[in-house]
Scaffold this motif. Structure first.
Motif, mmCIF file in Angstrom:
data_model
loop_
_atom_site.group_PDB
_atom_site.id
_atom_site.type_symbol
_atom_site.label_atom_id
_atom_site.label_comp_id
_atom_site.label_asym_id
_atom_site.label_seq_id
_atom_site.Cartn_x
_atom_site.Cartn_y
_atom_site.Cartn_z
ATOM 1 N N ASP A 117 0.824 -1.202 0.000
ATOM 2 C CA ASP A 117 0.000 0.000 0.000
ATOM 3 C C ASP A 117 0.863 1.258 0.000
ATOM 4 O OD1 ASP A 117 -2.473 -1.441 0.181
ATOM 5 O OD2 ASP A 117 -1.993 -1.817 2.283
ATOM 6 N N GLU A 118 0.219 2.378 -0.279
ATOM 7 C CA GLU A 118 0.923 3.649 -0.253
ATOM 8 C C GLU A 118 1.004 4.143 1.179
ATOM 9 O OE1 GLU A 118 -0.861 6.405 -2.902
ATOM 10 O OE2 GLU A 118 -0.565 5.165 -4.682
ATOM 11 N N ALA A 119 2.108 3.849 1.829
ATOM 12 C CA ALA A 119 2.303 4.259 3.218
ATOM 13 C C ALA A 119 3.731 4.757 3.388
ATOM 14 C CB ALA A 119 2.028 3.097 4.170
ATOM 15 N N GLU A 120 3.881 5.746 4.260
ATOM 16 C CA GLU A 120 5.190 6.325 4.512
ATOM 17 C C GLU A 120 5.209 6.848 5.934
ATOM 18 O OE1 GLU A 120 7.746 10.159 2.866
ATOM 19 O OE2 GLU A 120 6.345 9.139 1.511
ATOM 20 N N GLY A 121 6.307 6.601 6.653
ATOM 21 C CA GLY A 121 6.401 7.067 8.020
ATOM 22 C C GLY A 121 7.832 7.182 8.493
ATOM 23 N N PHE A 122 8.011 7.401 9.800
ATOM 24 C CA PHE A 122 9.347 7.623 10.342
ATOM 25 C C PHE A 122 9.355 7.277 11.829
ATOM 26 C CE2 PHE A 122 6.927 11.485 10.922
ATOM 27 C CZ PHE A 122 7.192 11.814 12.242
ATOM 28 N N SER A 123 10.562 7.106 12.365
ATOM 29 C CA SER A 123 10.780 6.917 13.798
ATOM 30 C C SER A 123 11.952 7.802 14.212
ATOM 31 C CB SER A 123 11.096 5.451 14.125
ATOM 32 O OG SER A 123 10.065 4.593 13.677
#
Length: 356
Positions: free
Chosen positions: A159-165
């Motif tokens: 899926d179109e997902a994007e994130g960070f930590s």
């Protein structure tokens, strides 16, 4: 690291058990991508060329960096990126070592200190629970202080997902300061951006909807989740602004979509008032009749049927296509054309015909 937000919208309240380990941080093999002028102050310092990639066992000390890397290298993983930086400003360099199967697929990240030899300070533990790929790791300054943060970027395989930590080094311990990833829906963009151009980065969430106006709701808060959360409404249509629908059915659809967005994000959408000539806002909860669950995925699925047409006035029966248990209920929207625009004059329950 292993693995793939909101008030009532907080996606961290809904998580799915991973079906397989997620990769860890990655980056081009010892090469960082070009950075914009706005990010020059946050650039990684001293990227070091990786040593020969071999399997090995964990170790705590070694006389040379090459030997140490060979000893701690996880089995079947290759060294993807090394970043050298004095994270805690003690005059001694630390190394962030990222191991993975290939570029943009990292599974293990270690923070190593050079101090009479090399030893592991800690390993980054991935806070994201659902399956994802960790694609890059950087060291950045996120505010006007000298503190340096380790940032891990994540994406989805499907899926179109994007994130960070965000991780910090404090007294020989690596801690997760914050993370943002669309765990509940598996779709959406989460970024670290200096929205206000004030030198302080924000934790920014973009929620894109397949609705009449192609809304994107942007919420943002300071990168460490302190301070107030703010929201802005963006338009993805070709005009990049609100466009009044010309078809009565589209006005009903748009009105109910806006109702959902206002309640979910606790925001004000001025466009919603333009659709009506009601003397007061409806008091009943549309959620008791309309199924809004598809708004996060394919868009609001409505069955809008015209049941009366007299001169400049039309009446429509509105139900959800996807809700079997609510098929005996519906809303009656009466619209009237005023000054060339269709306006909602009344909203009634179709079972008791009581105004809501």
């Amino acid at each position: 690291m292993n693995g793939c937000s909101e008030k009532s919208t907080n996606e961290k309240q809904q998580v799915v058990a991973p079906t397989k380990p997620s990769p860890q941080v990655i980056g081009p093999k010892a090469v960082t991508e070009p950075e914009s002028a706005a990010q020059e102050q946050d650039r990684n310092s001293n990227i070091v060329n990786p040593v020969n990639k071999r399997n090995g066992n964990y170790a705590t000390d070694s006389n040379t960096l090459d030997q140490f890397i060979k000893k701690i290298q996880p089995q079947n993983k290759q060294l993807q990126k090394i970043i050298k930086e004095d994270l805690d400003h003690d005059g001694k360099p630390e190394y962030v070592l990222a191991f993975g199967l290939e570029k943009e697929e990292i599974y293990n990240i270690f923070v190593v200190r050079e101090d009479e030899g090399y030893h592991i300070i800690d390993k980054l533990e991935d806070p994201v629970i659902v399956v994802h790929l960790n694609t890059d790791v950087k060291i950045m300054k996120l505010d006007k202080t000298d503190q340096k943060f380790i940032i891990v970027y994540s994406t989805s395989e499907v899926d179109e997902a994007e994130g960070f930590s965000i991780f910090t080094l404090d007294h020989n311990r690596i801690s997760n300061l914050n993370y943002n990833y669309p765990e509940a829906t598996g779709q959406g963009i989460r970024k670290l951006e200096d929205i206000n151009k004030d030198g302080v980065f924000e934790d920014v969430s973009y929620y894109r909807f397949q609705d009449t106006q192609q809304h994107t709701i942007m919420t943002y808060q300071k990168f460490d989740r302190t301070g107030p959360e703010r929201a802005e409404v963006l338009y993805g249509n070709k005009n990049k602004k609100f466009v009044y629908p010309t078809v009565p059915k589209d006005i009903i659809q748009n009105y109910l979509e806006d109702h959902y967005l206002m309640n979910r994000f606790l925001i004000h959408l001025p466009e919603m008032a333009e659709f009506t000539a009601l003397s007061a806002s409806p008091k009943n909860h549309f959620e008791d009749i309309i199924d809004f669950s598809a708004m996060d995925y394919t868009g609001l699925d409505l069955n809008i049927k015209e049941i009366a047409n007299e001169a400049n006035q039309r009446t429509f029966l509105v139900r959800s296509n996807s809700s079997e248990e609510k098929k005996d209920k519906g809303l009656l929207f009466t619209l009237e054309k005023q000054s060339g625009k269709w306006k909602i004059m009344s909203i009634e329950m179709n079972d008791k015909l009581q105004k809501v």
